[in-house]
Design a protein around this motif. Structure first.
Motif, PDB file in Angstrom:
ATOM      1  N   HIS A  83       0.835  -1.212   0.000  1.00  0.00           N
ATOM      2  CA  HIS A  83       0.000   0.000   0.000  1.00  0.00           C
ATOM      3  C   HIS A  83       0.867   1.260   0.000  1.00  0.00           C
ATOM      4  O   HIS A  83       0.544   2.235  -0.685  1.00  0.00           O
ATOM      5  N   GLN A  84       1.946   1.244   0.750  1.00  0.00           N
ATOM      6  CA  GLN A  84       2.859   2.392   0.782  1.00  0.00           C
ATOM      7  C   GLN A  84       3.445   2.653  -0.607  1.00  0.00           C
ATOM      8  O   GLN A  84       3.493   3.802  -1.072  1.00  0.00           O
ATOM      9  N   ARG A  85       3.867   1.609  -1.258  1.00  0.00           N
ATOM     10  CA  ARG A  85       4.508   1.743  -2.575  1.00  0.00           C
ATOM     11  C   ARG A  85       3.536   2.257  -3.635  1.00  0.00           C
ATOM     12  O   ARG A  85       3.924   3.030  -4.517  1.00  0.00           O
ATOM     13  N   LEU A  86       2.277   1.872  -3.537  1.00  0.00           N
ATOM     14  CA  LEU A  86       1.306   2.192  -4.583  1.00  0.00           C
ATOM     15  C   LEU A  86       0.394   3.371  -4.241  1.00  0.00           C
ATOM     16  O   LEU A  86      -0.451   3.754  -5.052  1.00  0.00           O
ATOM     17  N   HIS A  87       0.571   3.931  -3.062  1.00  0.00           N
ATOM     18  CA  HIS A  87      -0.359   4.963  -2.601  1.00  0.00           C
ATOM     19  C   HIS A  87      -0.475   6.148  -3.560  1.00  0.00           C
ATOM     20  O   HIS A  87       0.524   6.718  -4.002  1.00  0.00           O
ATOM     21  N   SER A  88      -1.694   6.487  -3.884  1.00  0.00           N
ATOM     22  CA  SER A  88      -2.030   7.672  -4.684  1.00  0.00           C
ATOM     23  C   SER A  88      -3.524   7.910  -4.480  1.00  0.00           C
ATOM     24  O   SER A  88      -4.224   7.088  -3.861  1.00  0.00           O
ATOM     25  N   LYS A  89      -4.027   9.012  -4.995  1.00  0.00           N
ATOM     26  CA  LYS A  89      -5.456   9.295  -4.854  1.00  0.00           C
ATOM     27  C   LYS A  89      -6.282   8.203  -5.526  1.00  0.00           C
ATOM     28  O   LYS A  89      -7.253   7.685  -4.940  1.00  0.00           O
ATOM     29  N   GLU A  90      -5.911   7.809  -6.723  1.00  0.00           N
ATOM     30  CA  GLU A  90      -6.649   6.773  -7.445  1.00  0.00           C
ATOM     31  C   GLU A  90      -6.589   5.435  -6.695  1.00  0.00           C
ATOM     32  O   GLU A  90      -7.601   4.730  -6.565  1.00  0.00           O
ATOM     33  N   TYR A  91      -5.413   5.110  -6.187  1.00  0.00           N
ATOM     34  CA  TYR A  91      -5.225   3.851  -5.472  1.00  0.00           C
ATOM     35  C   TYR A  91      -6.038   3.831  -4.172  1.00  0.00           C
ATOM     36  O   TYR A  91      -6.639   2.809  -3.816  1.00  0.00           O
ATOM     37  N   TYR A  92      -6.065   4.979  -3.469  1.00  0.00           N
ATOM     38  CA  TYR A  92      -6.825   5.065  -2.220  1.00  0.00           C
ATOM     39  C   TYR A  92      -8.284   4.681  -2.438  1.00  0.00           C
ATOM     40  O   TYR A  92      -8.841   3.858  -1.692  1.00  0.00           O
ATOM     41  N   TYR A  93      -8.920   5.280  -3.448  1.00  0.00           N
ATOM     42  CA  TYR A  93     -10.340   5.000  -3.673  1.00  0.00           C
ATOM     43  C   TYR A  93     -10.568   3.588  -4.200  1.00  0.00           C
ATOM     44  O   TYR A  93     -11.613   2.984  -3.926  1.00  0.00           O
ATOM     45  N   LYS A  94      -9.583   3.064  -4.901  1.00  0.00           N
ATOM     46  CA  LYS A  94      -9.667   1.675  -5.340  1.00  0.00           C
ATOM     47  C   LYS A  94      -9.690   0.737  -4.126  1.00  0.00           C
ATOM     48  O   LYS A  94     -10.533  -0.169  -4.039  1.00  0.00           O
ATOM     49  N   ILE A  95      -8.769   0.956  -3.183  1.00  0.00           N
ATOM     50  CA  ILE A  95      -8.704   0.118  -1.980  1.00  0.00           C
ATOM     51  C   ILE A  95      -9.926   0.338  -1.094  1.00  0.00           C
ATOM     52  O   ILE A  95     -10.466  -0.608  -0.499  1.00  0.00           O
ATOM     53  N   ARG A  96     -10.396   1.583  -1.024  1.00  0.00           N
ATOM     54  CA  ARG A  96     -11.581   1.876  -0.197  1.00  0.00           C
ATOM     55  C   ARG A  96     -12.799   1.094  -0.671  1.00  0.00           C
ATOM     56  O   ARG A  96     -13.654   0.701   0.137  1.00  0.00           O
TER      57      ARG A  96
END
Length: 271
Positions: A83-96
């Motif tokens: 998660h740290q490596r891939l964190h971004s706004k797009e990634y956040y909402y994908k994981i959410r």
């Protein structure tokens, strides 16, 4: 009983780091079992580092995270690094929007969202879906993280997803109950308390107080934190508890003017 300091791994509204930093003398040191029915970030638990404990909360996502760290913190940490490596706004909402099936992936998701959402707030919609927007923090892995030590401190701990009354009813003589319920009052007077009223009603406050009164009669050592409101003080004083007013600072607000000092009460049984 306490050893080296370990900080809670979660940001949690109503967390009790202020209590252990400023009023740790109020906590008993002599007890044979620690019980906490509203777990949250577990600040008091980690500070006291009891030999045996029962920890519980009705938030199943929260409890799953504690169990995952207790049983396999290495796998949780591995997912957290991803998660740290891939964190971004797009990634956040994908994981959410995801609903992982495995315990360790659910725990890593919970930690990731807690650390990168707005103000570390936990909030769900009517469907039970986490709906807090992304915040400004970028660090998913923190310098203070010590999941190995967290797992060690959880080893002799029973972690449950139960109603608070069922947990309180387990307490017997010389157990210590630390009780930090959502803050609701008989007449709501701010937005945060109004939001909590949907989760924890005044009827729940009364049921809680009665359960704690029964526990006190069994010889249980009790500390309760609550809102400093006339209705709350009257409720506990009518049931024979003493109340002490404490000042604390709250930084959880979207506006700077909302971050200010609040008065809370510490409710104690005689010990």
């Amino acid at each position: 009983m306490a050893t080296r300091e370990i900080l809670p791994f979660l940001t949690w509204a109503g967390g009790k780091r202020w209590l252990i930093n400023n009023h740790s003398e109020l906590l008993p040191r002599d007890f044979n079992l620690y019980i906490e029915p509203f777990l949250g970030s577990g600040a008091v638990f980690f500070y006291l580092n009891p030999k045996k404990a029962i920890l519980s909360d009705t938030n199943s996502d929260l409890i799953d995270t504690y169990i995952a760290l207790q049983t396999n913190w290495q796998r949780v940490f591995k997912h957290l690094k991803t998660h740290q490596r891939l964190h971004s706004k797009e990634y956040y909402y994908k994981i959410r929007n995801l609903k992982p099936r495995k315990l360790e992936t659910r725990a890593a998701r919970f930690l990731y969202l807690n650390r990168t959402c707005f103000n570390g707030i936990y909030r769900v919609n009517k469907k039970g879906e986490f709906n807090v927007p992304i915040g400004s923090k970028q660090n998913v892995i923190l310098d203070t993280d010590d999941f190995e030590e967290v797992a060690k401190r959880l080893q002799n701990t029973l972690i449950l997803n139960n109603d608070y009354e069922a947990i309180i009813d387990k307490a017997v003589k010389d157990n210590f109950l630390f009780v930090d319920p959502p803050y609701t009052v008989n007449h709501n007077d701010n937005g945060f308390i109004q939001y909590n009223e949907k989760l924890f009603s005044w009827a729940d406050q009364i049921r809680l107080c009665k359960a704690l009164s029964r526990a006190r009669e069994r010889g249980v050592k009790i500390i309760v934190t609550n809102a400093n409101h006339a209705s709350v003080r009257q409720l506990y004083e009518q049931h024979g508890f003493s109340c002490e007013v404490i000042n604390r600072y709250s930084g959880i607000s979207s506006k700077p003017k909302g971050r200010k000092n609040f008065e809370e009460i510490i409710v104690k049984s005689n010990f």
